[in-house]
Design an enzyme around this catalytic site. Structure first.
Site, PDB file in Angstrom:
ATOM      1  N   ASP A   1       0.820  -1.218   0.000  1.00  0.00           N
ATOM      2  CA  ASP A   1       0.000   0.000   0.000  1.00  0.00           C
ATOM      3  C   ASP A   1       0.853   1.267   0.000  1.00  0.00           C
ATOM      4  OD1 ASP A   1       0.799  -0.398   2.601  1.00  0.00           O
ATOM      5  OD2 ASP A   1      -1.193  -0.266   3.484  1.00  0.00           O
TER       6      ASP A   1
HETATM    7  C1  LIG Z   1       5.032  -7.638  16.676  1.00  0.00           C
HETATM    8  C2  LIG Z   1       6.202  -7.006  16.074  1.00  0.00           C
HETATM    9  C3  LIG Z   1       6.940  -7.860  15.104  1.00  0.00           C
HETATM   10  C4  LIG Z   1       6.526  -5.743  16.444  1.00  0.00           C
HETATM   11  C5  LIG Z   1       7.357  -4.725  15.731  1.00  0.00           C
HETATM   12  C6  LIG Z   1       6.528  -3.593  15.208  1.00  0.00           C
HETATM   13  C7  LIG Z   1       6.248  -3.642  13.719  1.00  0.00           C
HETATM   14  C8  LIG Z   1       5.956  -5.068  13.312  1.00  0.00           C
HETATM   15  C9  LIG Z   1       5.060  -2.733  13.320  1.00  0.00           C
HETATM   16  C10 LIG Z   1       5.241  -1.271  13.767  1.00  0.00           C
HETATM   17  C11 LIG Z   1       4.608  -0.372  12.653  1.00  0.00           C
HETATM   18  C12 LIG Z   1       3.840  -1.316  11.775  1.00  0.00           C
HETATM   19  C13 LIG Z   1       2.508  -1.488  12.456  1.00  0.00           C
HETATM   20  C14 LIG Z   1       3.474  -0.955  10.343  1.00  0.00           C
HETATM   21  C15 LIG Z   1       3.202  -1.930   9.367  1.00  0.00           C
HETATM   22  C16 LIG Z   1       3.589  -3.336   9.640  1.00  0.00           C
HETATM   23  C17 LIG Z   1       3.985  -3.677  11.103  1.00  0.00           C
HETATM   24  C18 LIG Z   1       4.749  -2.565  11.813  1.00  0.00           C
HETATM   25  C19 LIG Z   1       6.037  -2.294  11.063  1.00  0.00           C
HETATM   26  C20 LIG Z   1       2.615  -1.547   8.007  1.00  0.00           C
HETATM   27  C21 LIG Z   1       3.784  -1.298   7.085  1.00  0.00           C
HETATM   28  C22 LIG Z   1       1.749  -2.668   7.413  1.00  0.00           C
HETATM   29  C23 LIG Z   1       0.864  -2.205   6.249  1.00  0.00           C
HETATM   30  C24 LIG Z   1      -0.045  -1.083   6.671  1.00  0.00           C
HETATM   31  O1  LIG Z   1      -1.026  -0.720   5.756  1.00  0.00           O
HETATM   32  C25 LIG Z   1       0.774   0.140   7.102  1.00  0.00           C
HETATM   33  C26 LIG Z   1       1.487   0.744   5.906  1.00  0.00           C
HETATM   34  C27 LIG Z   1      -0.202   1.206   7.617  1.00  0.00           C
HETATM   35  C28 LIG Z   1       1.717  -0.309   8.250  1.00  0.00           C
HETATM   36  C29 LIG Z   1       2.605   0.801   8.761  1.00  0.00           C
HETATM   37  C30 LIG Z   1       3.211   0.461  10.086  1.00  0.00           C
END
Ligand SMILES: CC(C)=CCC[C@@H](C)[C@H]1CC[C@@]2(C)C3=C(CC[C@]12C)[C@@]1(C)CC[C@H](O)C(C)(C)[C@@H]1CC3
Length: 715
Positions: free
Chosen positions: A439
């Site tokens: 996305d």
């Molecule tokens: C449980 C774990 C592995 C913890 C570490 C934190 C990360 C996995 C998280 C923090 C921010 C996070 C929520 C994010 C995403 C994936 C997982 C993240 C990176 C994504 C990129 C997935 C796709 C979404 O549409 C969007 C782009 C909004 C998010 C952005 C932040």
């Protein structure tokens, strides 16, 4: 007045504006300490006093002022730095890595880290949860207590006393979930025999096996590679007097008397979101036997493979790592292998880019920022509100577009990284981080196309984006079988069966083992493809087919009540907006589509008496819409955007929401942070501070367009 002020913990400068934020051309951020004249960006991020609400501005004024304010707090790099905080399990990585490797933490950083934890402790019981607004949990309370003690706060400090009492009431630190136990073991505050196994031999399995870790979700495998290394060598920090004291403070029994092996499967009931399956218990039991009898050389051989993967991750991310959790683990692994090598120093240095400062203090964010994501939406909202070429906005708009163009990925990963082609795609945060997200790629593509619709060279550059995006769609036979055909996931297409979730060892997060189909990612991908289709006929038939398959998926994913479950924002409101936008861009509206009608009606039924919408984090956890009492600015904007794009016929419903946005706007055109908007893995909330500008501006802009189309004016 903050709680830290009441307790006499002064900010690291009497003036918090002694801090400056350095941001590179590629959006990499780092806070520095030292008196310099603060810029508008630092003032915006660190100011504590808010201007008073302004009453009722006119619609044009409100849009103009909001866009001008938002433009004025952009950094000259073209990004909108903001504190991407929420998760309370990330800072432990920075502090534990510093402790393990003997790297000093500067005093001003220590003070601010302490201040943040003091200010976020639960007001009643003094503990911490998985995320900032969570109830206190064993995991959150243990690791944040340990941080405070390692940073030098005394065991008799009121914050520590209160937190310790809560921790002990929860049964003490033996009730930690897997990750908590891992951090405690690395810090020599727990014993590895009490941690469920994570052997690095998993990475040595042949790739064709359906359970191969490099088919897991990118985050999970990026974390388990270094974790498995630490597990195989049972890495432990040198015991020192502070650690000995902490050992005496976090358990209900003396450390020497604890039977750690018996605590392997013990998890505090408050923490448990995703209990073990019987399958996982059986696999764990087998791996424990294996760990006991396998020869040392085998453990070492497997660790060489895991280390190879860690090095590749570092190479592909310019030593940053995908996110701070694996970044911190990676820094410890590199230190064990190489000591204070050049590489170690650089990895440790880049870890600091994940620290961010706010009026509450400093913490480690969920990622190194949300730069590309926010800049894409910012450009789009300026266009929707038709202010992109206004004097106060144009320069910021152009800088954001340039930033996006600089941030497009233009190299491939090193061979053997188990990564797909990424050239042409966009990441969520920065180019250095370098992970394609479906996305993020689509929304960035949409933004640059809005800004430069007739740029032939740009279209050429976007061919690669299209290639990557199309390759991400889930269209193989298993997706038909599991009914996610046509969907998009986050970073990769689904490579291993969702049945892998049966082996999810994390206990506190759902859906982390593999990629899943996501409605929001699918919606955004449609939008990107639709925009591209307007400007180019490159792979036209493939693009067309991808769009229609994706639309079918979204239709199927709609719940009987008309809603869509949102995984990355809270929750049904967020997803509803994206789905309705995807339908609207493909010619479906309230008038001609039953799906759209049901989607709108679902939202309208949830409108609060004040005209706004407010949805609780509980929606994400329980998979049922849970309304908050108060309406929320950002969620109100999401609902309005969905309804406006769907051409919802009853304007009075919309007008009530619009009035609320206007009433909440401050006299300088800004809006205050109202609450947390984002989520991940069903259980952890995370803030997107820029959403409070992006989505209200877009909603107001769409509303103005609707009025103009109908020949009406705002009264
Ligand atoms: C449980 C774990 C592995 C913890 C570490 C934190 C990360 C996995 C998280 C923090 C921010 C996070 C929520 C994010 C995403 C994936 C997982 C993240 C990176 C994504 C990129 C997935 C796709 C979404 O549409 C969007 C782009 C909004 C998010 C952005 C932040």
């Amino acid at each position: 007045m903050y709680y830290s002020d009441q307790l006499g913990i002064e900010p690291s400068a009497t003036e918090e504006l002694h801090w400056t934020l350095e941001v590179s051309d590629l959006g990499n951020q780092k806070w520095h300490y030292g008196a310099q004249k603060p810029s508008a960006v630092e003032k915006h991020l660190l100011q504590t006093g808010r201007p008073v609400a302004s009453g009722n501005p006119s619609l044009d004024d409100a849009i103009e002022k909001a866009a001008a304010y938002f433009a004025s707090v952009q950094h000259e790099s073209g990004t909108w730095p903001n504190m991407y905080k929420g998760p309370m399990f990330v800072t432990i990585g920075y502090v534990a890595s510093a402790k393990f490797t003997g790297t000093p933490i500067p005093d001003h950083v220590t003070t601010e880290l302490v201040r943040y934890l003091v200010n976020t402790a639960h007001p009643v019981d003094g503990g911490w949860g998985l995320h900032e607004t969570d109830k206190s949990t064993c995991f959150g309370t243990t690791i944040n207590y340990v941080i405070l003690r390692l940073l030098g706060l005394g065991a008799d400090h009121p914050t520590c006393v209160k937190a310790r009492k809560t921790l002990l009431a929860m049964g003490g630190a033996t009730g930690n979930p897997h990750w908590g136990k891992i951090w405690l073991s690395v810090l020599n505050l727990y014993k590895w025999e009490g941690v469920n196994p994570a052997p690095s031999e998993l990475f040595a399995l042949p790739y064709w096996l359906p359970v191969h870790p490099m088919k897991w979700w990118v985050h999970t495998r990026a974390i388990y590679a270094p974790v498995s290394y630490l597990y195989n060598c049972k890495a432990q920090c040198k015991l020192d007097p502070v650690l000995k004291q902490i050992r005496d403070e976090i358990y209900t029994r003396p450390f020497a008397e604890i039977n750690f092996a018996a605590c392997r499967n013990k998890v505090c009931g408050i923490d448990l979101y995703y209990p073990h399956t019987k399958v996982l218990d059986a696999v764990n039991w087998m791996m424990v036997q294996y760990d006991r009898y396998r020869p040392r050389w085998l453990a070492k051989w497997a660790n060489d493979i895991a280390y190879g993967l860690v090095l590749k991750e570092l190479e592909n991310t310019d030593d940053l790592s995908i996110a701070p959790v694996n970044g911190a683990f990676n820094s410890i692994v590199v230190y064990i292998e190489e000591g204070r090598s050049k590489r170690f120093e650089r990895v440790a240095e880049r870890l600091k880019e994940e620290l961010f400062l706010s009026p509450l203090g400093m913490t480690m964010m969920g990622t190194n920022g949300s730069q590309v994501w926010d800049s894409s939406f910012a450009v789009q909202c300026f266009h929707v509100a038709q202010v992109h070429n206004h004097e106060a906005v144009a320069a910021a708009h152009d800088r954001a577009v340039d930033f996006l163009l600089r941030s497009q990925l233009d190299t491939e990963c090193v061979p053997g990284s188990y990564r797909d082609k990424r050239r042409g795609a966009w990441p969520f945060s920065t180019k250095d981080q370098g992970y394609t997200v479906s996305d993020c790629s689509a929304e960035a593509m949409k933004a640059v196309l809005m800004a430069r619709p007739a740029d032939a060279e740009l279209i050429q550059r976007l061919h690669n984006t299209i290639d990557v995006l199309l390759s991400l769609q889930n269209v193989d036979w298993s997706s038909r079988l599991m009914s996610y055909y046509g969907s998009f996931s986050t970073y990769e297409k689904i490579k291993a069966t969702p049945l892998m979730e049966l082996l999810n060892p994390a206990e506190v997060f759902g859906n982390i083992m593999v990629e899943y189909p996501y409605v929001e990612c699918t919606d955004s991908s449609i939008l990107g493809l639709v925009y591209f289709r307007k400007h180019s006929s490159y792979r036209a038939a493939d693009v067309e087919r991808a769009i229609s398959r994706a639309l079918c998926y979204i239709e199927e994913a709609q719940n009987p009540d008309g809603s869509w479950y949102g995984c990355w924002g809270i929750c049904y409101t967020y997803s509803g907006m994206f789905a309705l936008e995807a339908f609207s861009e493909t010619g479906h509206s309230y008038a001609n589509s039953d799906t759209v009608r049901r989607g709108c009606d679902f939202l309208v039924r949830r409108q609060l008496p004040d005209g706004g919408w407010g949805e609780s984090m509980k929606s994400c956890e329980t998979h049922t819409y849970v309304s908050t009492k108060e309406s929320n600015l950002v969620q109100t904007s999401w609902a309005l955007i969905g309804l406006l794009l769907a051409e919802y016929p009853d304007l009075t419903v919309i007008e009530r929401g619009i009035r609320l946005l206007l009433q909440r706007q401050a006299s300088d055109g800004s809006w205050a942070i109202e609450g947390v908007e984002g989520v991940f893995n069903h259980s952890c909330a995370i803030e997107y501070p820029n959403y409070r500008f992006i989505f209200p501006i877009k909603a107001l802009g769409l509303y103005r367009r609707r009025l103009r189309q109908g020949g009406r004016v705002w009264r």
